[in-house]
Design a protein around this motif. Structure first.
Motif, mmCIF file in Angstrom:
data_model
loop_
_atom_site.group_PDB
_atom_site.id
_atom_site.type_symbol
_atom_site.label_atom_id
_atom_site.label_comp_id
_atom_site.label_asym_id
_atom_site.label_seq_id
_atom_site.Cartn_x
_atom_site.Cartn_y
_atom_site.Cartn_z
ATOM 1 N N TYR A 40 -3.103 6.737 0.435
ATOM 2 C CA TYR A 40 -4.515 6.988 0.783
ATOM 3 C C TYR A 40 -5.106 5.813 1.547
ATOM 4 O O TYR A 40 -5.684 5.973 2.619
ATOM 5 C CB TYR A 40 -5.312 7.312 -0.492
ATOM 6 N N SER A 41 -4.949 4.612 1.014
ATOM 7 C CA SER A 41 -5.538 3.440 1.684
ATOM 8 C C SER A 41 -4.594 2.835 2.722
ATOM 9 O O SER A 41 -5.032 2.097 3.597
ATOM 10 C CB SER A 41 -5.877 2.373 0.647
ATOM 11 N N LYS A 42 -3.297 3.097 2.555
ATOM 12 C CA LYS A 42 -2.274 2.443 3.391
ATOM 13 C C LYS A 42 -2.387 0.916 3.333
ATOM 14 O O LYS A 42 -2.108 0.201 4.298
ATOM 15 C CB LYS A 42 -2.322 2.957 4.833
ATOM 16 N N ASN A 44 -0.966 -2.005 1.167
ATOM 17 C CA ASN A 44 0.091 -2.253 0.179
ATOM 18 C C ASN A 44 -0.068 -3.645 -0.425
ATOM 19 O O ASN A 44 0.082 -4.647 0.262
ATOM 20 C CB ASN A 44 1.465 -2.145 0.844
ATOM 21 N N VAL A 45 -0.349 -3.652 -1.718
ATOM 22 C CA VAL A 45 -0.586 -4.929 -2.401
ATOM 23 C C VAL A 45 0.552 -5.191 -3.386
ATOM 24 O O VAL A 45 1.046 -4.264 -4.042
ATOM 25 C CB VAL A 45 -1.945 -4.916 -3.145
ATOM 26 N N GLY A 46 0.982 -6.443 -3.441
ATOM 27 C CA GLY A 46 2.019 -6.844 -4.394
ATOM 28 C C GLY A 46 1.530 -8.029 -5.204
ATOM 29 O O GLY A 46 0.729 -8.840 -4.715
ATOM 30 N N SER A 60 2.941 -3.537 -8.024
ATOM 31 C CA SER A 60 2.206 -3.179 -6.812
ATOM 32 C C SER A 60 1.132 -2.161 -7.140
ATOM 33 O O SER A 60 1.115 -1.584 -8.238
ATOM 34 C CB SER A 60 3.186 -2.614 -5.793
ATOM 35 N N ASN A 61 0.265 -1.920 -6.159
ATOM 36 C CA ASN A 61 -0.779 -0.906 -6.397
ATOM 37 C C ASN A 61 -0.173 0.491 -6.365
ATOM 38 O O ASN A 61 0.726 0.776 -5.569
ATOM 39 C CB ASN A 61 -1.949 -1.055 -5.416
ATOM 40 N N GLN A 62 -0.650 1.322 -7.238
ATOM 41 C CA GLN A 62 -0.173 2.690 -7.381
ATOM 42 C C GLN A 62 -1.386 3.600 -7.323
ATOM 43 O O GLN A 62 -2.213 3.603 -8.240
ATOM 44 C CB GLN A 62 0.567 2.856 -8.720
ATOM 45 N N GLU A 63 -1.500 4.338 -6.217
ATOM 46 C CA GLU A 63 -2.700 5.167 -6.021
ATOM 47 C C GLU A 63 -2.494 6.573 -6.558
ATOM 48 O O GLU A 63 -1.388 6.949 -6.965
ATOM 49 C CB GLU A 63 -3.064 5.171 -4.529
ATOM 50 N N ASN A 64 -3.577 7.329 -6.555
ATOM 51 C CA ASN A 64 -3.531 8.683 -7.097
ATOM 52 C C ASN A 64 -4.558 9.535 -6.356
ATOM 53 O O ASN A 64 -5.601 9.015 -5.951
ATOM 54 C CB ASN A 64 -3.856 8.626 -8.599
ATOM 55 N N THR A 71 -4.176 2.252 -9.727
ATOM 56 C CA THR A 71 -4.235 0.913 -10.329
ATOM 57 C C THR A 71 -3.878 -0.139 -9.295
ATOM 58 O O THR A 71 -2.947 0.038 -8.506
ATOM 59 C CB THR A 71 -3.232 0.808 -11.503
ATOM 60 N N CYS A 72 -4.604 -1.245 -9.335
ATOM 61 C CA CYS A 72 -4.335 -2.369 -8.436
ATOM 62 C C CYS A 72 -3.005 -3.032 -8.804
ATOM 63 O O CYS A 72 -2.541 -2.950 -9.954
ATOM 64 C CB CYS A 72 -5.422 -3.430 -8.563
ATOM 65 N N ALA A 73 -2.462 -3.743 -7.843
ATOM 66 C CA ALA A 73 -1.212 -4.466 -8.057
ATOM 67 C C ALA A 73 -1.327 -5.471 -9.207
ATOM 68 O O ALA A 73 -0.393 -5.635 -10.006
ATOM 69 C CB ALA A 73 -0.834 -5.202 -6.779
ATOM 70 N N GLU A 74 -2.460 -6.123 -9.287
ATOM 71 C CA GLU A 74 -2.625 -7.167 -10.307
ATOM 72 C C GLU A 74 -2.542 -6.589 -11.715
ATOM 73 O O GLU A 74 -1.870 -7.128 -12.588
ATOM 74 C CB GLU A 74 -3.976 -7.880 -10.138
ATOM 75 N N ARG A 75 -3.260 -5.462 -11.920
ATOM 76 C CA ARG A 75 -3.224 -4.891 -13.282
ATOM 77 C C ARG A 75 -1.891 -4.226 -13.582
ATOM 78 O O ARG A 75 -1.401 -4.302 -14.699
ATOM 79 C CB ARG A 75 -4.403 -3.944 -13.497
ATOM 80 N N SER A 109 -8.374 -11.229 -2.462
ATOM 81 C CA SER A 109 -8.729 -11.764 -3.767
ATOM 82 C C SER A 109 -8.882 -10.589 -4.733
ATOM 83 O O SER A 109 -9.323 -9.513 -4.319
ATOM 84 C CB SER A 109 -10.055 -12.503 -3.545
ATOM 85 N N PRO A 110 -8.492 -10.743 -6.000
ATOM 86 C CA PRO A 110 -8.517 -9.597 -6.915
ATOM 87 C C PRO A 110 -9.915 -8.997 -7.111
ATOM 88 O O PRO A 110 -10.912 -9.716 -7.047
ATOM 89 C CB PRO A 110 -7.996 -10.165 -8.237
ATOM 90 N N CYS A 111 -9.953 -7.695 -7.337
ATOM 91 C CA CYS A 111 -11.233 -7.009 -7.576
ATOM 92 C C CYS A 111 -11.811 -7.448 -8.920
ATOM 93 O O CYS A 111 -11.135 -8.096 -9.735
ATOM 94 C CB CYS A 111 -11.038 -5.491 -7.543
HETATM 95 N N1 THU Z 1 -5.940 -3.356 -4.296
HETATM 96 C C1 THU Z 1 -5.096 -4.094 -5.079
HETATM 97 O O1 THU Z 1 -4.054 -3.606 -5.532
HETATM 98 N N2 THU Z 1 -5.436 -5.368 -5.351
HETATM 99 C C2 THU Z 1 -6.510 -6.013 -4.823
HETATM 100 O O2 THU Z 1 -6.705 -7.187 -5.096
HETATM 101 C C3 THU Z 1 -7.440 -5.298 -3.960
HETATM 102 C C4 THU Z 1 -7.178 -3.861 -3.754
HETATM 103 C C5 THU Z 1 -5.544 -1.979 -3.966
HETATM 104 C C6 THU Z 1 -6.367 -0.891 -4.552
HETATM 105 C C7 THU Z 1 -6.104 0.231 -3.573
HETATM 106 O O3 THU Z 1 -4.882 0.860 -3.919
HETATM 107 C C8 THU Z 1 -5.911 -0.472 -2.255
HETATM 108 O O4 THU Z 1 -5.598 -1.823 -2.567
HETATM 109 C C9 THU Z 1 -7.098 -0.415 -1.333
HETATM 110 O O5 THU Z 1 -8.229 -0.873 -1.955
#
Ligand code: THU
Length: 156
Positions: A40-42, A44-46, A60-64, A71-75, A109-111
């Motif tokens: 969806y966002s294209k 890619n976060v690791g 990594s981030n896993q979208e739905n 979920t963000c990559a960090e969590r 930077s993390p959300c």
């Molecule tokens: N995202 C992360 O995984 N970490 C961040 O620090 C910022 C955003 C992800 C969430 C979503 O899948 C995509 O990046 C676009 O926001």
């Protein structure tokens, strides 16, 4: 009335200035972008976390399709590390992002939600978790998540 000023120190390193431990963790975070599911966002976060026992967990981030369910990559990373190694302290967390065919130039930077989640593990560990935010050629280093989360919510 008085003003309260909160400042944040960011150490800016070129990639080559990092020590081998930090370089390796940044590489693991970059590699983890390849496992991102972000149709969806294209974007890619690791992320990669170094534990006190020497283990490195990456994610990594896993979208739905139901957007808030992603979920963000960090969590992804820290929750999995917590599940695999309960009670083991996190020392360092690296984050990288790849989009439109290249790693982003300016570090992300993390959300807010991730900052709060990282803070909880920092408190459990009893010591700051060093944060490495990786851009294409430079890395921002923060000496703990509190640098990114002043006036945090603290229940315990
Ligand atoms: N995202 C992360 O995984 N970490 C961040 O620090 C910022 C955003 C992800 C969430 C979503 O899948 C995509 O990046 C676009 O926001």
């Amino acid at each position: 009335m008085e003003n309260k000023i909160i400042s944040t120190k960011i150490e800016v390193y070129s990639y080559n200035e990092l020590n081998d431990t930090d370089k390796n963790l940044v590489e693991r975070a970059k590699k983890a972008t390849e496992t991102s599911y972000a149709p969806y966002s294209k974007f890619n976060v690791g992320a990669a976390v170094l534990l006190e026992n020497g283990e490195i967990i990456s994610g990594s981030n896993q979208e739905n399709a139901a957007f808030p369910s992603g979920t963000c990559a960090e969590r992804t990373t820290i929750f999995y590390a917590g599940a695999r190694f309960p009670g083991v302290r996190f020392c360092k967390l690296a984050i990288a992002a790849f989009t439109e065919g290249e790693f982003i130039d300016e570090p992300i930077s993390p959300c807010g939600a991730c900052r709060q989640a990282i803070l909880e593990y920092e408190k459990l560990g009893g010591q700051p978790i060093e944060i490495l935010l990786a851009g294409r050629n430079k890395v921002y280093k923060l000496q703990g998540i509190r640098s990114l989360l002043p006036l945090s919510f603290e229940e315990f």
